[in-house]
Scaffold this motif. Structure first.
Motif, PDB file in Angstrom:
ATOM      1  N   HIS A 207       0.847  -1.767   0.088  1.00  0.00           N
ATOM      2  CA  HIS A 207      -0.048  -0.084   0.057  1.00  0.00           C
ATOM      3  C   HIS A 207       0.961   0.938   0.034  1.00  0.00           C
ATOM      4  O   HIS A 207       0.242   1.983   0.156  1.00  0.00           O
ATOM      5  CB  HIS A 207      -1.295  -0.342   1.111  1.00  0.00           C
ATOM      6  N   GLN A 208       1.944   1.302  -0.098  1.00  0.00           N
ATOM      7  CA  GLN A 208       3.550   2.726   0.156  1.00  0.00           C
ATOM      8  C   GLN A 208       3.727   2.974  -1.006  1.00  0.00           C
ATOM      9  O   GLN A 208       3.022   2.512  -2.151  1.00  0.00           O
ATOM     10  CB  GLN A 208       4.148   2.198   0.361  1.00  0.00           C
ATOM     11  N   CYS A 209       4.598   3.630  -1.443  1.00  0.00           N
ATOM     12  CA  CYS A 209       4.636   4.024  -2.460  1.00  0.00           C
ATOM     13  C   CYS A 209       6.648   4.079  -1.744  1.00  0.00           C
ATOM     14  O   CYS A 209       6.957   4.508  -0.873  1.00  0.00           O
ATOM     15  CB  CYS A 209       4.076   5.397  -2.464  1.00  0.00           C
ATOM     16  N   ASP A 210       7.137   4.556  -3.143  1.00  0.00           N
ATOM     17  CA  ASP A 210       8.725   5.089  -3.407  1.00  0.00           C
ATOM     18  C   ASP A 210       9.105   6.693  -2.496  1.00  0.00           C
ATOM     19  O   ASP A 210       7.878   7.276  -2.336  1.00  0.00           O
ATOM     20  CB  ASP A 210       9.432   5.550  -4.471  1.00  0.00           C
ATOM     21  N   GLN A 211      10.366   6.872  -1.697  1.00  0.00           N
ATOM     22  CA  GLN A 211       9.927   8.251  -1.652  1.00  0.00           C
ATOM     23  C   GLN A 211      11.645   9.118  -1.943  1.00  0.00           C
ATOM     24  O   GLN A 211      12.224   9.578  -1.577  1.00  0.00           O
ATOM     25  CB  GLN A 211      10.454   8.017   0.201  1.00  0.00           C
ATOM     26  N   PHE A 212      11.915   8.524  -2.800  1.00  0.00           N
ATOM     27  CA  PHE A 212      12.412   9.250  -3.453  1.00  0.00           C
ATOM     28  C   PHE A 212      12.106   9.301  -5.361  1.00  0.00           C
ATOM     29  O   PHE A 212      10.939   8.876  -6.248  1.00  0.00           O
ATOM     30  CB  PHE A 212      13.686   8.263  -3.790  1.00  0.00           C
ATOM     31  N   TRP A 213      12.900   9.826  -6.609  1.00  0.00           N
ATOM     32  CA  TRP A 213      12.855  10.063  -7.616  1.00  0.00           C
ATOM     33  C   TRP A 213      13.181   9.126  -8.424  1.00  0.00           C
ATOM     34  O   TRP A 213      13.928   8.065  -7.303  1.00  0.00           O
ATOM     35  CB  TRP A 213      13.312  11.556  -8.153  1.00  0.00           C
ATOM     36  N   PRO A 214      12.911   8.473  -9.403  1.00  0.00           N
ATOM     37  CA  PRO A 214      11.514   9.588 -10.221  1.00  0.00           C
ATOM     38  C   PRO A 214      10.252   9.338  -9.737  1.00  0.00           C
ATOM     39  O   PRO A 214       9.403   9.094 -11.036  1.00  0.00           O
ATOM     40  CB  PRO A 214      12.123   8.829 -12.078  1.00  0.00           C
ATOM     41  N   LYS A 215       9.853   8.370  -9.022  1.00  0.00           N
ATOM     42  CA  LYS A 215       8.366   7.644  -8.389  1.00  0.00           C
ATOM     43  C   LYS A 215       8.338   7.847  -7.543  1.00  0.00           C
ATOM     44  O   LYS A 215       7.185   7.803  -6.688  1.00  0.00           O
ATOM     45  CB  LYS A 215       8.597   5.928  -8.440  1.00  0.00           C
ATOM     46  N   LEU A 216       8.585   9.518  -6.638  1.00  0.00           N
ATOM     47  CA  LEU A 216       8.108   9.997  -5.472  1.00  0.00           C
ATOM     48  C   LEU A 216       6.805   9.836  -5.789  1.00  0.00           C
ATOM     49  O   LEU A 216       5.960  10.293  -6.181  1.00  0.00           O
ATOM     50  CB  LEU A 216       9.006  10.923  -5.842  1.00  0.00           C
ATOM     51  N   GLY A 217       6.300   8.893  -3.919  1.00  0.00           N
ATOM     52  CA  GLY A 217       5.268   9.455  -4.126  1.00  0.00           C
ATOM     53  C   GLY A 217       3.473   8.795  -4.553  1.00  0.00           C
ATOM     54  O   GLY A 217       2.624   8.412  -4.518  1.00  0.00           O
ATOM     55  N   VAL A 218       4.329   8.096  -6.103  1.00  0.00           N
ATOM     56  CA  VAL A 218       3.255   7.069  -6.691  1.00  0.00           C
ATOM     57  C   VAL A 218       3.082   5.833  -6.152  1.00  0.00           C
ATOM     58  O   VAL A 218       4.345   5.288  -6.142  1.00  0.00           O
ATOM     59  CB  VAL A 218       4.136   6.814  -7.855  1.00  0.00           C
ATOM     60  N   ALA A 219       2.284   5.768  -5.844  1.00  0.00           N
ATOM     61  CA  ALA A 219       1.501   4.373  -4.829  1.00  0.00           C
ATOM     62  C   ALA A 219       1.770   3.218  -6.166  1.00  0.00           C
ATOM     63  O   ALA A 219       2.056   3.117  -6.832  1.00  0.00           O
ATOM     64  CB  ALA A 219      -0.051   4.162  -4.643  1.00  0.00           C
ATOM     65  N   TYR A 220       1.969   2.292  -5.395  1.00  0.00           N
ATOM     66  CA  TYR A 220       2.176   0.572  -5.266  1.00  0.00           C
ATOM     67  C   TYR A 220       0.582   0.584  -6.287  1.00  0.00           C
ATOM     68  O   TYR A 220       0.275   0.732  -4.935  1.00  0.00           O
ATOM     69  CB  TYR A 220       3.078  -0.200  -4.657  1.00  0.00           C
ATOM     70  N   ASP A 221       1.000  -1.113  -6.663  1.00  0.00           N
ATOM     71  CA  ASP A 221      -0.676  -0.923  -7.007  1.00  0.00           C
ATOM     72  C   ASP A 221      -1.215  -2.266  -5.716  1.00  0.00           C
ATOM     73  O   ASP A 221      -2.768  -2.120  -5.893  1.00  0.00           O
ATOM     74  CB  ASP A 221      -0.466  -2.239  -8.091  1.00  0.00           C
ATOM     75  N   GLY A 222      -1.053  -2.013  -4.771  1.00  0.00           N
ATOM     76  CA  GLY A 222      -1.612  -2.816  -3.613  1.00  0.00           C
ATOM     77  C   GLY A 222      -2.403  -1.330  -3.640  1.00  0.00           C
ATOM     78  O   GLY A 222      -3.793  -1.839  -2.076  1.00  0.00           O
ATOM     79  N   ALA A 223      -2.616   0.069  -3.335  1.00  0.00           N
ATOM     80  CA  ALA A 223      -3.222   0.977  -3.067  1.00  0.00           C
ATOM     81  C   ALA A 223      -4.094   1.218  -4.213  1.00  0.00           C
ATOM     82  O   ALA A 223      -4.744   2.105  -3.650  1.00  0.00           O
ATOM     83  CB  ALA A 223      -2.190   2.725  -2.662  1.00  0.00           C
ATOM     84  N   LYS A 224      -4.172   0.199  -4.896  1.00  0.00           N
ATOM     85  CA  LYS A 224      -5.504   0.382  -6.167  1.00  0.00           C
ATOM     86  C   LYS A 224      -6.618  -0.247  -5.845  1.00  0.00           C
ATOM     87  O   LYS A 224      -6.840  -0.877  -5.302  1.00  0.00           O
ATOM     88  CB  LYS A 224      -4.752   0.660  -7.367  1.00  0.00           C
ATOM     89  N   PRO A 225      -7.869   0.848  -5.884  1.00  0.00           N
ATOM     90  CA  PRO A 225      -9.265  -0.120  -5.578  1.00  0.00           C
ATOM     91  C   PRO A 225      -9.171  -1.151  -5.770  1.00  0.00           C
ATOM     92  O   PRO A 225     -10.357  -2.062  -5.557  1.00  0.00           O
ATOM     93  CB  PRO A 225     -10.156   1.094  -5.364  1.00  0.00           C
ATOM     94  N   GLU A 226      -9.096  -1.911  -6.850  1.00  0.00           N
ATOM     95  CA  GLU A 226      -9.546  -2.521  -7.485  1.00  0.00           C
ATOM     96  C   GLU A 226      -8.568  -3.897  -7.298  1.00  0.00           C
ATOM     97  O   GLU A 226      -8.930  -5.003  -7.941  1.00  0.00           O
ATOM     98  CB  GLU A 226      -9.390  -2.099  -9.288  1.00  0.00           C
ATOM     99  N   ASN A 227      -7.611  -4.054  -6.928  1.00  0.00           N
ATOM    100  CA  ASN A 227      -6.629  -4.183  -6.653  1.00  0.00           C
ATOM    101  C   ASN A 227      -7.318  -5.068  -5.281  1.00  0.00           C
ATOM    102  O   ASN A 227      -6.279  -5.905  -4.062  1.00  0.00           O
ATOM    103  CB  ASN A 227      -5.320  -4.593  -6.533  1.00  0.00           C
ATOM    104  N   VAL A 228      -8.135  -4.519  -4.276  1.00  0.00           N
ATOM    105  CA  VAL A 228      -8.386  -4.333  -2.525  1.00  0.00           C
ATOM    106  C   VAL A 228      -8.821  -6.053  -2.044  1.00  0.00           C
ATOM    107  O   VAL A 228      -7.978  -6.446  -1.125  1.00  0.00           O
ATOM    108  CB  VAL A 228      -9.604  -3.290  -1.927  1.00  0.00           C
ATOM    109  N   ASP A 229      -9.031  -6.856  -2.898  1.00  0.00           N
ATOM    110  CA  ASP A 229      -9.417  -8.082  -2.547  1.00  0.00           C
ATOM    111  C   ASP A 229      -8.483  -8.903  -2.410  1.00  0.00           C
ATOM    112  O   ASP A 229      -8.207 -10.319  -1.982  1.00  0.00           O
ATOM    113  CB  ASP A 229     -10.619  -8.839  -3.260  1.00  0.00           C
TER     114      ASP A 229
END
Length: 520
Positions: A207-229
């Motif tokens: 559910h987290q995201c990178d804390q550095f560039w170039p993907k700073l703050g871009v959520a991993y796929d676990g945070a996407k609602p369509e993958n919640v199950d």
């Protein structure tokens, strides 16, 4: 976070889609939180067992389990695909971990290519359970355990309550069912393992995201609602991060766990259920154990099931419920209650950079465990395609040759008055299995009036057993006859210091030799 704005992430429809109840929605929106009540499982089918701890203390360990001594485990699933070892699904979302680095380099960034995509790559295209079960039976297995679901939340059976299962994604087959049919056809007892209890908190990293560039703050796929199950609803109760626990207190997940465990038991009628931790979720977990026991009574007319759980970590540990499991370790001395070591000949999932146990290490550990009233549940590492690694193949060949000569000193035996003697003792407790035994380390088992002495190494010249000296405190009867399994009678001398047995230069089996000793 970016990708999803905070406003969008906290919107009521999105939270509802993520499976959050009204209380969590209100809490997320800043309203007064309403703590959800505990999950109460529906009434169980009739039977003598209830979720009360005292009720579950009643059954004795069935004789089949006490006689079996050796089980083979298939700790296998999609996490074998990258060939990087255990907990890949968790650590591929942890920057700085080798699994993350491998994933980004090989598959892509986890915001774009996540674990859901690894599952789709798991085809098990060379998986032949019938042929493998023949190998396991020859190697001495008397029960077989299939993984039902790991922490990755992917069910290996035709799950009624979860679309992420092996009949709908990946292999497109009921892996648990295939294993169960092959095992029972050969007279083995069949078990399943569940690691789902820890999944809710274990998956927090997705559910987290990178804390550095170039993907700073871009959520991993676990945070996407369509993958919640697959990855579970958003939460802030991580395991091993900021004091998180192995098991969640979330009652919604307790319900998910309960329904899927009951489905697993009802679908495959296991003789054994293993939980990777203590009994999960208090009365909810005890309800599942009661259901396991009651279904066993209905099938057999008496309780024939075994439940394995650990004293390690969180959850409820009740020593008298089922058989205690010790991960990669042993107990000290002869335990009054039957117990089990779970271990693997390599990493829990296939790794190209693994260090494997030798056949000698596995067999000496087995003899030590059996002498202490325990069983060994041994994972035999498989590649993602279902085949054995070369090291696993060698282990099965060596164990089959050894069991052909020495099985009677293992199966159906019970502990003697003392578990053994010699200069080497394994440290007790979990993750303590790097013991280097010598031929002078002896372990004892019994079958009726017969005593077996197993040398934890290949003896040369003579075997000296101080525990069997004349007028010893264990059994003062004189030694009448000594045989080496696979070779026949041997010359021996019993004195006030020891029993000394001359062994042939050419031994009938490698790694461990077994003496059959008659007293009286």
């Amino acid at each position: 976070m970016t990708g999803l704005s905070k406003r969008t992430f906290l919107s009521t429809p999105l939270l509802a889609a993520a499976g959050l109840g009204a209380a969590r929605v209100a809490q997320a929106q800043g309203c007064a939180p309403v703590a959800p009540g505990p999950y109460t499982p529906p009434p169980l089918a009739s039977g003598p067992f209830t979720p009360a701890a005292e009720s579950l203390r009643q059954p004795a360990i069935p004789a089949w389990y006490r006689d079996a001594k050796l089980g083979i485990w298939s700790h296998w699933g999609p996490q074998a695909v990258p060939s990087r070892g255990d907990w890949y699904a968790r650590f591929m979302y942890v920057p700085g971990h080798p699994h993350y680095e491998h994933h980004v380099k090989t598959y892509g960034h986890p915001s774009e290519v996540g674990y859901k995509d690894i599952i789709k790559r798991w085809k098990a295209e060379r998986f032949e359970p019938e042929a493998l079960m023949d190998r396991y039976v020859a190697a001495g297995a008397k029960y077989f355990v299939s993984m039902g679901v790991h922490h990755d939340n992917f069910d290996l059976w035709n799950s009624r309550h979860h679309r992420w299962n092996a009949t709908k994604v990946g292999p497109m087959r009921d892996v648990v069912g295939d294993w169960g049919r092959a095992a029972r056809k050969r007279g083995l007892r069949f078990g399943v393992s569940e690691h789902l209890g820890a999944s809710h908190n274990w998956w927090w990293t997705s559910h987290q995201c990178d804390q550095f560039w170039p993907k700073l703050g871009v959520a991993y796929d676990g945070a996407k609602p369509e993958n919640v199950d697959l990855y579970h609803a958003p939460h802030d109760t991580p395991y091993l991060n900021r004091g998180g626990d192995w098991y969640t207190t979330n009652p919604k997940f307790h319900e998910i766990w309960y329904r899927r465990m009951v489905d697993l038991i009802d679908s495959h009628q296991p003789d054994l259920l293993y939980s990777d931790g203590g009994i999960p979720f208090g009365a909810v977990g005890r309800s599942v154990v009661a259901h396991l026991y009651n279904t066993s009574v209905r099938r057999h007319g008496e309780m024939q099931a075994v439940y394995n759980h650990k004293a390690l970590g969180s959850g409820e540990f009740i020593r008298e419920v089922g058989a205690q499991d010790v991960e990669r370790g042993v107990l000290e001395g002869i335990n009054p209650l039957p117990w089990q070591t779970d271990t693997s000949n390599g990493d829990w999932f296939h790794s190209e950079h693994d260090h494997y146990k030798t056949p000698a290490q596995v067999l000496t550990m087995l003899c030590d465990i059996v002498s202490k009233n325990g069983n060994m549940l041994l994972n035999v590492v498989q590649r993602a395609d279902g085949t054995l690694t070369p090291e696993s193949d060698l282990l099965m060949t060596e164990m089959a040759a050894w069991m052909k000569v020495n099985a009677e000193a293992i199966h159906g035996t019970r502990p003697w008055k003392t578990h053994g003697e010699g200069p080497t003792e394994a440290a007790s407790g979990a993750f303590q299995e790097n013991t280097a035994y010598t031929p002078q380390d002896i372990r004892f088992t019994t079958r009726g009036d017969v005593l077996y002495a197993l040398t934890l190494g290949e003896p040369k010249g003579a075997v000296r057993i101080a525990s069997l000296r004349q007028a010893n405190a264990h059994d003062a009867r004189p030694v009448r006859r000594v045989e080496l399994l696979g070779a026949g009678p041997l010359r021996f001398r019993q004195s006030g210091q020891a029993l000394e047995v001359d062994v042939p230069e050419r031994l009938p089996s490698r790694h461990v030799s077994a003496l059959r000793i008659a007293l009286g």
